[in-house]
Design a protein around this motif. Structure first.
Motif, PDB file in Angstrom:
ATOM      1  N   TYR A  20       0.615  -1.356   0.424  1.00 42.36           N
ATOM      2  CA  TYR A  20      -0.045   0.102   0.074  1.00 42.36           C
ATOM      3  C   TYR A  20       0.845   1.278   0.548  1.00 42.36           C
ATOM      4  N   HIS A  21       0.869   2.392  -1.584  1.00 46.59           N
ATOM      5  CA  HIS A  21       1.561   3.582  -1.436  1.00 46.59           C
ATOM      6  C   HIS A  21       0.411   4.525  -1.046  1.00 46.59           C
ATOM      7  N   LEU A  22       1.370   5.308   0.000  1.00 51.12           N
ATOM      8  CA  LEU A  22      -0.444   6.145   1.075  1.00 51.12           C
ATOM      9  C   LEU A  22       0.358   7.681   0.284  1.00 51.12           C
ATOM     10  N   GLY A  23       0.653   7.524  -1.049  1.00 58.61           N
ATOM     11  CA  GLY A  23       0.132   8.669  -1.436  1.00 58.61           C
ATOM     12  C   GLY A  23       1.710   9.352  -2.022  1.00 58.61           C
ATOM     13  N   ASP A  24       1.453  10.907  -2.401  1.00 60.20           N
ATOM     14  CA  ASP A  24       3.241  11.865  -2.811  1.00 60.20           C
ATOM     15  C   ASP A  24       4.211  10.453  -3.913  1.00 60.20           C
ATOM     16  N   ILE A  25       3.637   9.509  -5.080  1.00 57.13           N
ATOM     17  CA  ILE A  25       3.509   8.985  -5.266  1.00 57.13           C
ATOM     18  C   ILE A  25       5.376   9.128  -5.512  1.00 57.13           C
ATOM     19  N   ALA A  26       5.213  10.023  -6.362  1.00 62.18           N
ATOM     20  CA  ALA A  26       6.459  10.981  -7.415  1.00 62.18           C
ATOM     21  C   ALA A  26       6.355  12.530  -7.321  1.00 62.18           C
ATOM     22  N   GLY A  49       5.724  -6.495  -6.472  1.00 58.84           N
ATOM     23  CA  GLY A  49       4.781  -5.973  -5.558  1.00 58.84           C
ATOM     24  C   GLY A  49       3.444  -5.891  -6.352  1.00 58.84           C
ATOM     25  N   HIS A  50       2.790  -6.024  -6.296  1.00 59.62           N
ATOM     26  CA  HIS A  50       1.067  -5.213  -6.579  1.00 59.62           C
ATOM     27  C   HIS A  50       0.842  -4.197  -5.899  1.00 59.62           C
ATOM     28  N   TYR A  66      -3.064   7.751 -16.939  1.00 62.33           N
ATOM     29  CA  TYR A  66      -1.510   6.936 -17.357  1.00 62.33           C
ATOM     30  C   TYR A  66      -2.031   5.878 -16.495  1.00 62.33           C
ATOM     31  N   LEU A  67      -0.800   6.113 -15.247  1.00 60.50           N
ATOM     32  CA  LEU A  67      -1.173   4.055 -14.607  1.00 60.50           C
ATOM     33  C   LEU A  67      -2.241   3.181 -14.960  1.00 60.50           C
ATOM     34  N   ALA A  68      -3.146   4.029 -14.894  1.00 63.50           N
ATOM     35  CA  ALA A  68      -4.343   2.830 -15.093  1.00 63.50           C
ATOM     36  C   ALA A  68      -3.712   2.529 -16.687  1.00 63.50           C
ATOM     37  N   ALA A  69      -3.768   3.195 -17.630  1.00 61.25           N
ATOM     38  CA  ALA A  69      -3.753   2.907 -19.344  1.00 61.25           C
ATOM     39  C   ALA A  69      -3.059   2.556 -19.788  1.00 61.25           C
ATOM     40  N   ASP A  74       0.436  -9.096 -13.728  1.00 68.23           N
ATOM     41  CA  ASP A  74       1.539  -8.865 -12.979  1.00 68.23           C
ATOM     42  C   ASP A  74       1.058  -9.884 -12.218  1.00 68.23           C
ATOM     43  N   HIS A  75       1.185 -11.144 -12.432  1.00 61.11           N
ATOM     44  CA  HIS A  75       0.854 -12.753 -11.759  1.00 61.11           C
ATOM     45  C   HIS A  75       0.043 -12.574 -11.557  1.00 61.11           C
ATOM     46  N   GLY A  76      -1.061 -12.480 -12.839  1.00 62.19           N
ATOM     47  CA  GLY A  76      -2.537 -12.514 -12.710  1.00 62.19           C
ATOM     48  C   GLY A  76      -3.216 -11.771 -12.433  1.00 62.19           C
ATOM     49  N   ARG A  77      -2.848 -10.013 -11.548  1.00 56.38           N
ATOM     50  CA  ARG A  77      -3.542  -8.916 -11.785  1.00 56.38           C
ATOM     51  C   ARG A  77      -3.349  -7.888 -11.595  1.00 56.38           C
ATOM     52  N   PRO A  78      -3.728  -7.179 -12.436  1.00 56.11           N
ATOM     53  CA  PRO A  78      -3.608  -5.779 -12.443  1.00 56.11           C
ATOM     54  C   PRO A  78      -2.040  -5.363 -11.005  1.00 56.11           C
ATOM     55  N   LYS A  79      -1.409  -4.899 -12.138  1.00 59.86           N
ATOM     56  CA  LYS A  79       0.308  -4.506 -11.027  1.00 59.86           C
ATOM     57  C   LYS A  79      -0.597  -3.064  -9.853  1.00 59.86           C
ATOM     58  N   TYR A  80      -1.393  -2.492 -10.467  1.00 58.41           N
ATOM     59  CA  TYR A  80      -1.715  -1.565  -9.707  1.00 58.41           C
ATOM     60  C   TYR A  80      -3.373  -1.307  -9.572  1.00 58.41           C
ATOM     61  N   ALA A  81      -4.153  -0.823  -8.422  1.00 55.95           N
ATOM     62  CA  ALA A  81      -4.929  -0.542  -8.037  1.00 55.95           C
ATOM     63  C   ALA A  81      -5.259   0.751  -7.239  1.00 55.95           C
ATOM     64  N   PHE A  82      -6.541   2.070  -7.714  1.00 53.46           N
ATOM     65  CA  PHE A  82      -5.861   3.470  -6.881  1.00 53.46           C
ATOM     66  C   PHE A  82      -7.547   3.226  -6.257  1.00 53.46           C
ATOM     67  N   HIS A  83      -7.178   4.321  -5.169  1.00 50.51           N
ATOM     68  CA  HIS A  83      -7.337   4.585  -4.015  1.00 50.51           C
ATOM     69  C   HIS A  83      -7.785   6.183  -3.740  1.00 50.51           C
TER      70      HIS A  83
END
Length: 171
Positions: A20-26, A49-50, A66-69, A74-83
């Motif tokens: 879980y990445h809690l924001g301010d990715i970059a 990881g996911h 952009y990331l959603a597109a 990755d290992h059977g599921r999308p790499k990113y999920a968004f909240h």
């Protein structure tokens, strides 16, 4: 710096783990902005990881789009999920509400707010734990972690327990 974070992250996180990445990715500013999004995507794609990405105040909608597109399977599921706001998970008889901003939840048994946003500061509330890369609450850990290393659930629990003990000692 990017390679250091990638190396420390991948030394800890397995390809099938969830982080879980809690924001301010970059913070990456170039013109046009699409080049920034692509550069951030290239770094994120190297992380094991996911990734459950919670939007921070420095994360643009354009980056998430952009990331959603460009979201590889990755290992059977999308790499990113968004909240947009946060995620509530249950783990070992406790609930963790993970947000970017610290949340004042009132007195709620067994709910801990894990957050980022405030960088090298700590909220003076025992139920709020800053889990950003520059958190002062790493002082509750037995040993410091290399920069950019995600916290494990055991380390989160150690931070929760250490902060609660510190607050109890002050009473």
């Amino acid at each position: 710096m990017n390679q250091t974070i990638i190396d420390h992250w991948n030394a800890r996180v397995a390809p099938t783990d969830t982080v879980y990445h809690l924001g301010d990715i970059a913070l990456y500013f170039t013109h046009p902005a699409s080049q920034s999004n692509q550069a951030v995507g290239e770094v994120l794609s190297q992380l094991n990881g996911h990734l459950e990405l919670i939007k921070g105040n420095h994360d643009s909608r354009a980056l998430f789009k952009y990331l959603a597109a460009n979201n590889p399977i990755d290992h059977g599921r999308p790499k990113y999920a968004f909240h947009d706001v946060g995620v509530l998970i249950k783990y070992d008889h406790r609930q963790y509400y993970m947000t970017h901003y610290p949340m004042m939840l009132g007195i709620v048994k067994q709910i801990i707010n894990l957050h980022g946003h405030i960088h090298h500061y700590a909220v003076p509330v025992k139920e709020n734990i800053n889990v950003g890369v520059d958190t002062p609450e790493q002082r509750y850990l037995d040993a410091p972690l290399p920069f950019g290393t995600p916290f494990s659930t055991a380390e989160i629990e150690q931070m929760v327990t250490g902060k609660a003990a510190e607050f109890k000692a002050k009473q």
